[in-house]
Design a protein around this motif. Structure first.
Motif, PDB file in Angstrom:
ATOM      1  N   ASP A 290      63.595  40.505 -62.098  1.00  0.00           N
ATOM      2  CA  ASP A 290      64.002  39.086 -61.978  1.00  0.00           C
ATOM      3  C   ASP A 290      64.897  38.736 -61.284  1.00  0.00           C
ATOM      4  O   ASP A 290      65.575  37.692 -61.106  1.00  0.00           O
ATOM      5  CB  ASP A 290      64.586  38.817 -63.612  1.00  0.00           C
ATOM      6  CG  ASP A 290      65.889  39.625 -63.854  1.00  0.00           C
ATOM      7  OD1 ASP A 290      65.730  41.082 -63.341  1.00  0.00           O
ATOM      8  OD2 ASP A 290      66.666  39.477 -64.605  1.00  0.00           O
ATOM      9  N   ILE A 291      65.157  39.841 -60.240  1.00  0.00           N
ATOM     10  CA  ILE A 291      66.263  39.611 -59.253  1.00  0.00           C
ATOM     11  C   ILE A 291      65.810  39.493 -58.022  1.00  0.00           C
ATOM     12  O   ILE A 291      64.546  40.317 -57.659  1.00  0.00           O
ATOM     13  CB  ILE A 291      67.312  40.841 -59.326  1.00  0.00           C
ATOM     14  CG1 ILE A 291      68.473  40.414 -58.388  1.00  0.00           C
ATOM     15  CG2 ILE A 291      66.551  42.051 -58.827  1.00  0.00           C
ATOM     16  CD1 ILE A 291      69.486  39.547 -59.243  1.00  0.00           C
ATOM     17  N   VAL A 292      66.176  38.552 -56.972  1.00  0.00           N
ATOM     18  CA  VAL A 292      65.550  38.482 -55.719  1.00  0.00           C
ATOM     19  C   VAL A 292      66.769  38.548 -54.974  1.00  0.00           C
ATOM     20  O   VAL A 292      67.973  38.003 -55.283  1.00  0.00           O
ATOM     21  CB  VAL A 292      64.484  37.335 -55.021  1.00  0.00           C
ATOM     22  CG1 VAL A 292      63.363  37.399 -56.090  1.00  0.00           C
ATOM     23  CG2 VAL A 292      65.142  35.997 -55.713  1.00  0.00           C
ATOM     24  N   TRP A 293      66.704  38.779 -53.587  1.00  0.00           N
ATOM     25  CA  TRP A 293      68.044  38.771 -52.673  1.00  0.00           C
ATOM     26  C   TRP A 293      68.507  37.224 -52.811  1.00  0.00           C
ATOM     27  O   TRP A 293      67.583  36.165 -52.587  1.00  0.00           O
ATOM     28  CB  TRP A 293      67.605  38.960 -51.441  1.00  0.00           C
ATOM     29  CG  TRP A 293      68.889  39.339 -50.468  1.00  0.00           C
ATOM     30  CD1 TRP A 293      69.494  40.662 -50.207  1.00  0.00           C
ATOM     31  CD2 TRP A 293      69.668  38.375 -49.648  1.00  0.00           C
ATOM     32  NE1 TRP A 293      70.671  40.369 -49.252  1.00  0.00           N
ATOM     33  CE2 TRP A 293      70.817  38.991 -49.040  1.00  0.00           C
ATOM     34  CE3 TRP A 293      69.724  36.876 -49.604  1.00  0.00           C
ATOM     35  CZ2 TRP A 293      71.908  38.586 -48.163  1.00  0.00           C
ATOM     36  CZ3 TRP A 293      70.803  36.491 -48.725  1.00  0.00           C
ATOM     37  CH2 TRP A 293      71.663  37.058 -48.101  1.00  0.00           C
ATOM     38  N   GLY A 294      69.884  37.135 -52.939  1.00  0.00           N
ATOM     39  CA  GLY A 294      70.201  35.661 -52.888  1.00  0.00           C
ATOM     40  C   GLY A 294      70.806  35.114 -54.162  1.00  0.00           C
ATOM     41  O   GLY A 294      71.308  34.164 -54.357  1.00  0.00           O
ATOM     42  N   ASP A 295      70.414  35.967 -55.145  1.00  0.00           N
ATOM     43  CA  ASP A 295      70.436  35.798 -56.435  1.00  0.00           C
ATOM     44  C   ASP A 295      72.138  36.214 -57.022  1.00  0.00           C
ATOM     45  O   ASP A 295      72.477  37.317 -56.307  1.00  0.00           O
ATOM     46  CB  ASP A 295      69.665  36.108 -57.647  1.00  0.00           C
ATOM     47  CG  ASP A 295      68.306  35.671 -57.554  1.00  0.00           C
ATOM     48  OD1 ASP A 295      68.220  34.137 -57.067  1.00  0.00           O
ATOM     49  OD2 ASP A 295      67.374  36.095 -58.144  1.00  0.00           O
ATOM     50  N   ASP A 296      72.637  35.845 -57.824  1.00  0.00           N
ATOM     51  CA  ASP A 296      73.862  36.235 -58.379  1.00  0.00           C
ATOM     52  C   ASP A 296      73.503  37.299 -59.486  1.00  0.00           C
ATOM     53  O   ASP A 296      72.415  37.156 -59.948  1.00  0.00           O
ATOM     54  CB  ASP A 296      74.890  35.213 -58.852  1.00  0.00           C
ATOM     55  CG  ASP A 296      76.242  35.590 -58.924  1.00  0.00           C
ATOM     56  OD1 ASP A 296      76.660  36.906 -58.579  1.00  0.00           O
ATOM     57  OD2 ASP A 296      77.277  34.751 -59.344  1.00  0.00           O
ATOM     58  N   PHE A 297      74.337  38.065 -59.638  1.00  0.00           N
ATOM     59  CA  PHE A 297      73.912  39.127 -60.844  1.00  0.00           C
ATOM     60  C   PHE A 297      74.452  38.715 -62.170  1.00  0.00           C
ATOM     61  O   PHE A 297      75.586  37.935 -62.132  1.00  0.00           O
ATOM     62  CB  PHE A 297      74.796  40.522 -60.443  1.00  0.00           C
ATOM     63  CG  PHE A 297      74.207  41.221 -59.327  1.00  0.00           C
ATOM     64  CD1 PHE A 297      72.776  41.165 -58.873  1.00  0.00           C
ATOM     65  CD2 PHE A 297      75.087  41.628 -58.391  1.00  0.00           C
ATOM     66  CE1 PHE A 297      72.274  41.739 -57.612  1.00  0.00           C
ATOM     67  CE2 PHE A 297      74.595  42.215 -57.111  1.00  0.00           C
ATOM     68  CZ  PHE A 297      73.316  42.259 -56.896  1.00  0.00           C
ATOM     69  N   GLY A 298      73.455  38.910 -63.094  1.00  0.00           N
ATOM     70  CA  GLY A 298      73.723  38.711 -64.554  1.00  0.00           C
ATOM     71  C   GLY A 298      74.472  40.228 -65.039  1.00  0.00           C
ATOM     72  O   GLY A 298      74.549  41.106 -64.649  1.00  0.00           O
ATOM     73  N   SER A 299      74.893  39.808 -66.167  1.00  0.00           N
ATOM     74  CA  SER A 299      75.277  41.104 -67.006  1.00  0.00           C
ATOM     75  C   SER A 299      74.362  42.270 -67.079  1.00  0.00           C
ATOM     76  O   SER A 299      75.154  43.358 -66.745  1.00  0.00           O
ATOM     77  CB  SER A 299      75.578  40.552 -68.503  1.00  0.00           C
ATOM     78  OG  SER A 299      76.221  41.843 -69.367  1.00  0.00           O
ATOM     79  N   PRO A 300      72.899  42.382 -67.390  1.00  0.00           N
ATOM     80  CA  PRO A 300      72.493  43.417 -67.293  1.00  0.00           C
ATOM     81  C   PRO A 300      72.316  44.014 -65.926  1.00  0.00           C
ATOM     82  O   PRO A 300      72.359  45.122 -65.895  1.00  0.00           O
ATOM     83  CB  PRO A 300      70.834  42.815 -67.791  1.00  0.00           C
ATOM     84  CG  PRO A 300      71.236  41.553 -68.242  1.00  0.00           C
ATOM     85  CD  PRO A 300      72.260  40.891 -67.643  1.00  0.00           C
ATOM     86  N   HIS A 301      72.186  43.304 -64.804  1.00  0.00           N
ATOM     87  CA  HIS A 301      72.444  43.780 -63.460  1.00  0.00           C
ATOM     88  C   HIS A 301      73.796  44.415 -63.115  1.00  0.00           C
ATOM     89  O   HIS A 301      73.707  45.700 -62.681  1.00  0.00           O
ATOM     90  CB  HIS A 301      72.204  42.740 -62.482  1.00  0.00           C
ATOM     91  CG  HIS A 301      71.141  41.804 -62.667  1.00  0.00           C
ATOM     92  ND1 HIS A 301      71.027  40.414 -62.969  1.00  0.00           N
ATOM     93  CD2 HIS A 301      69.732  42.107 -63.026  1.00  0.00           C
ATOM     94  CE1 HIS A 301      69.916  39.742 -63.063  1.00  0.00           C
ATOM     95  NE2 HIS A 301      69.008  40.754 -63.136  1.00  0.00           N
ATOM     96  N   GLU A 302      74.582  43.936 -63.525  1.00  0.00           N
ATOM     97  CA  GLU A 302      76.124  44.684 -63.271  1.00  0.00           C
ATOM     98  C   GLU A 302      76.178  45.835 -64.012  1.00  0.00           C
ATOM     99  O   GLU A 302      76.744  46.766 -63.638  1.00  0.00           O
ATOM    100  CB  GLU A 302      77.063  43.679 -63.702  1.00  0.00           C
ATOM    101  CG  GLU A 302      77.546  42.202 -62.850  1.00  0.00           C
ATOM    102  CD  GLU A 302      78.611  41.419 -63.245  1.00  0.00           C
ATOM    103  OE1 GLU A 302      78.810  40.548 -62.361  1.00  0.00           O
ATOM    104  OE2 GLU A 302      79.069  41.519 -64.308  1.00  0.00           O
ATOM    105  N   THR A 303      75.683  45.598 -65.364  1.00  0.00           N
ATOM    106  CA  THR A 303      76.018  47.089 -66.196  1.00  0.00           C
ATOM    107  C   THR A 303      75.027  48.073 -65.620  1.00  0.00           C
ATOM    108  O   THR A 303      75.497  49.075 -65.701  1.00  0.00           O
ATOM    109  CB  THR A 303      75.230  46.793 -67.694  1.00  0.00           C
ATOM    110  OG1 THR A 303      76.379  45.717 -68.192  1.00  0.00           O
ATOM    111  CG2 THR A 303      75.299  47.746 -68.470  1.00  0.00           C
ATOM    112  N   PHE A 304      73.800  47.640 -65.068  1.00  0.00           N
ATOM    113  CA  PHE A 304      73.050  49.024 -64.671  1.00  0.00           C
ATOM    114  C   PHE A 304      73.779  49.514 -63.449  1.00  0.00           C
ATOM    115  O   PHE A 304      73.794  50.629 -63.069  1.00  0.00           O
ATOM    116  CB  PHE A 304      71.713  48.517 -64.226  1.00  0.00           C
ATOM    117  CG  PHE A 304      70.693  49.599 -63.905  1.00  0.00           C
ATOM    118  CD1 PHE A 304      69.981  50.409 -64.452  1.00  0.00           C
ATOM    119  CD2 PHE A 304      70.666  49.477 -62.221  1.00  0.00           C
ATOM    120  CE1 PHE A 304      69.082  51.613 -63.872  1.00  0.00           C
ATOM    121  CE2 PHE A 304      69.691  50.553 -61.786  1.00  0.00           C
ATOM    122  CZ  PHE A 304      69.130  51.535 -62.596  1.00  0.00           C
TER     123      PHE A 304
END
Length: 427
Positions: A290-304
């Motif tokens: 669900d992530i591509v360059w240019g996106d902000d990080f959500g909670s699951p991304h930050e946690t990982f």
């Protein structure tokens, strides 16, 4: 009872509230709190007589009393001391106290927040919050910072107006502050190293466990400082706060069953760093489609990302398009800015956001216009780039997120005495 060690073997008189009690035919155990801590009082029938013993047995939850007694060491108690009671004076009776020792739902407890603060866990969280506040002033005073208070009512918005509370300021438009940063930049040009510590407001309609509508921010700003030096201040500050809680809140951490060995790891510097580019690549490699360059990080991304380290992690140099107008462009790239978010371990997310600030008048003017903001509203901010502009950097730390993380609390609403949430402004 925080000073109990100085009164062992002596009779004292202290104001307290009854949190619980149990008794047999000859002895009564009173669980008491005096505001500083929780402790036990013991009433021996053979020593105090029937009348006082009956008074002790009849005390109800949250009745306030003046209690006399002899301080004794008690190795079984977390506090290490107890009170052998010799006298009780009832000050204010309490009947049908709504928060009983049984389990209660969150909505019920939030409706009774004014009373829930009296419980041992809420008391411990607030004590840790107080220690973080105390240590913050201590740290910045030691580091040569001056405290400056920015306004709460502002005529413009540092990060756009979509998530601000609008109000009328006589015949002008105004907003409740979402950050004191721009004003702190002005203060840094006058005093060198400054910090603010005050309430901020976000009209973001979020219900996550990380968001509040009203919260407190610590926002340092430093003249003649580049981003790399700012990161060193940030990690030093956070490690200082963790160590201060370990040093001064031992009992409260125990009450919350917080892993102190884990906290000790967070005092070890330096913290790990990863670029935004590498963070995106890491996420994609590990199945985050669900992530591509240019996106902000959500909670699951930050946690990982945070879980790759056993300490807080800096994510460096985010895309320019998703960051505020005042951040300085990377000297070697036009698509990213010199900024960093500090991500806490254990899934607690961002606790600090910071950057180096743009110092060029023309580039800053262009950015203000690009963001659809009024150069007239920001003319005073642009003045800072006309009269002796210097490299400067700063950051903001959210107090409640810090409290939530260090105390190991699940939801941010318990990190502030009276939380303001999307659907809650009572009590």
């Amino acid at each position: 009872m925080d000073q109990a060690k100085d009164y062992v073997g002596k009779e004292i008189s202290i104001g307290a509230w009854v949190t619980n009690k149990r008794s047999s035919g000859k002895i009564a155990f009173l669980q008491l709190r005096d505001g500083t801590n929780f402790f036990q009082g013991i009433v021996l029938k053979n020593e105090v007589g029937e009348e006082l013993f009956d008074t002790a047995k009849s005390l109800t939850q949250e009745t306030s009393i003046i209690v006399k007694g002899i301080v004794q060491e008690d190795t079984r108690s977390k506090l290490g001391y107890e009170l052998l009671i010799t006298g009780i004076e009832v000050v204010g009776e309490s009947h049908d106290y709504p928060i009983t020792p049984k389990e209660h739902g969150t909505d019920f407890l939030m409706d009774h927040r004014h009373l829930w603060l009296r419980s041992s866990k809420q008391h411990a969280i607030m004590k840790i919050r107080n220690e973080i506040i105390r240590a913050t002033y201590e740290f910045f005073n030691k580091e040569g910072f001056m405290k400056v208070d920015p306004p709460i009512l502002t005529g413009s918005a540092p990060e756009g107006t979509t998530e601000l509370f609008h109000t009328k300021y006589f015949d002008e438009e105004a907003y409740l502050s979402q950050s004191g940063q721009l004003y702190m930049e002005a203060a840094a040009m006058a005093f060198g190293k400054v910090f603010s510590f005050g309430p901020t407001f976000r009209a973001e309609k979020s219900k996550t466990r990380r968001h509040l509508i009203e919260f407190w921010m610590i926002e340092p700003e430093m003249a003649f400082m580049h981003q790399e030096q700012s990161l060193e201040v940030q990690e030093k500050y956070v490690a200082y706060l963790v160590q201060s809680v370990l040093d001064n809140c031992d009992l409260f951490l125990d009450t919350l069953e917080r892993d102190k060995e884990l906290l000790k790891k967070y005092t070890q510097l330096p913290y790990d760093r990863i670029s935004y580019d590498d963070a995106v690549a890491l996420l994609i490699e590990n199945g985050f489609d669900d992530i591509v360059w240019g996106d902000d990080f959500g909670s699951p991304h930050e946690t990982f990302i945070a879980n790759q380290s056993d300490k807080p992690v800096f994510i460096l140099n985010y895309p320019k398009a998703i960051k505020p107008f005042y951040m300085k462009e990377h000297p070697e790239r036009t698509d990213v800015v010199l900024c960093a978010d500090m991500i806490a371990p254990e899934g607690y997310g961002e606790i600090i956001g910071g950057s180096e600030r743009e110092v060029d008048y023309d580039r800053l003017s262009q950015q203000i216009e690009k963001f659809g903001l009024s150069t007239e509203d920001y003319s005073w901010y642009l003045d800072l780039r006309k009269y002796g502009s210097v490299p400067h950097s700063g950051f903001g730390l959210g107090l409640e997120r810090m409290v939530t993380w260090i105390s190991g609390t699940e939801h941010i609403r318990e990190s502030i005495p009276f939380p303001r949430l999307l659907n809650r402004i009572y009590p």
